[in-house]
Design an enzyme around this catalytic site. Sequence first.
Site: not given
Ligand SMILES: NC(=O)c1ccc[n+]([C@@H]2O[C@H](COP(=O)([O-])OP(=O)(O)OC[C@H]3O[C@@H](n4cnc5c(N)ncnc54)[C@H](O)[C@@H]3O)[C@@H](O)[C@H]2O)c1
Length: 336
Positions: A11-12, A34, A36, A140, A189, A280, A282
């Site tokens: 996503y990000v 997994s 994405g 986490y 959310l 919840r 945590g």
């Molecule tokens: N979404 C939020 O609100 C938020 C808030 C704080 C921090 N983050 C951090 O931002 C980052 C991105 O979050 P997101 O919301 O886009 O999550 P997401 O799950 O959409 O994206 C994570 C991506 O990593 C890939 N991935 C996971 N395990 C992997 C592996 N072993 N090898 C290769 N690829 C792998 C997944 O396929 C996915 O595309 C993360 O590090 C998360 O901890 C997100």
Amino acid sequence: MRILLTGGAGYVGSACLRWLIKNGHEPVAYDNLSEGNAAAVPGERLVVGDLENREAIAEALRSHGAEAVMHFAAVASVPDSIADPDTYWKVNVVGTKNVLDAMRDCGVRTLLFSSTAATYSFDNPMPLTEDAALVPQVPYGTTKLAAERLIADYARAYEMGYTFLRYFNASGADPDGEYGEDRRSESHLIPLILYAATGRRDKVLVFGGDWDTRDGSCVRDFVHTDDLAQAHQLAIESLEPGMGRVYNVGNGAGHTVLEVLRACEEAVGRSVPHEIVERRPGDPGVLIASPERLKSELGWQPRHDDIRDIASTAWQWTNRYPKGYASKTGDSRSMS
Ligand SMILES: NC(=O)c1ccc[n+]([C@@H]2O[C@H](COP(=O)([O-])OP(=O)(O)OC[C@H]3O[C@@H](n4cnc5c(N)ncnc54)[C@H](O)[C@@H]3O)[C@@H](O)[C@H]2O)c1
């Protein structure tokens, strides 16, 4: 700049990838898909691979001629991390070590790391500044903080430069409605509210109605993915070996869960079924960033800081593609 984005199909990460292309950079994604989606990455910019494979990461760095890494790939669900810390330490910590070792193998010396508000103690006064005490309350957050420490150790010893971007609640979708949030198992959310609005879920659960807040529901700081992407661009363009920087990325304004629900209802044009249930484990009652350092040092200017704008971009995506990328590509995938 030629940049490798681990997790760049997520996503990000995919929002940042598209933003970087628009702003003249050459990003590629490295992702095991997994969570994405290949369709989130435009053009021939996706390398499918896992964080456990240091050689494959190094090969992706070499073949792209990468000068920098943005490390988004992670597992990121608070409840799952409590149930399965093994996976969280493997992916978030050992996986980060593999990225760092691959970077050393290839002489790549600058790294942006997606960190999180979950690294802080929730007993700190709000809004949280970067100097607030770091005492994660859930695995986490512990694994993300351990990854930060690992990166700082490597940077000191091997002359690398890093920036930690500690995001608050990433939210919203591409303003053109073509890209958005779509994971196999959703716990965030706004998509959950919109799934309840479209009938993909029966209702959305609101955890806790007795917090000491305006309406009893939790307060969070929602930041649009394009504003997050802007922070990444500013940070990578100013990052050099030897630097070690930390920035919070949030709007500095909190919204209660029920206010977000109302903003989504306004965007959708009807009420959304919801139920207020027990708190919840945590979860903190209030979590708000101070983004002042990001603004003053890097000149960050959020453009989507109104929660109604965030809700409306998210709705535009969900309304157009109710089953996410599967609606665009015709692929079927399991969603929960
Ligand atoms: N979404 C939020 O609100 C938020 C808030 C704080 C921090 N983050 C951090 O931002 C980052 C991105 O979050 P997101 O919301 O886009 O999550 P997401 O799950 O959409 O994206 C994570 C991506 O990593 C890939 N991935 C996971 N395990 C992997 C592996 N072993 N090898 C290769 N690829 C792998 C997944 O396929 C996915 O595309 C993360 O590090 C998360 O901890 C997100």
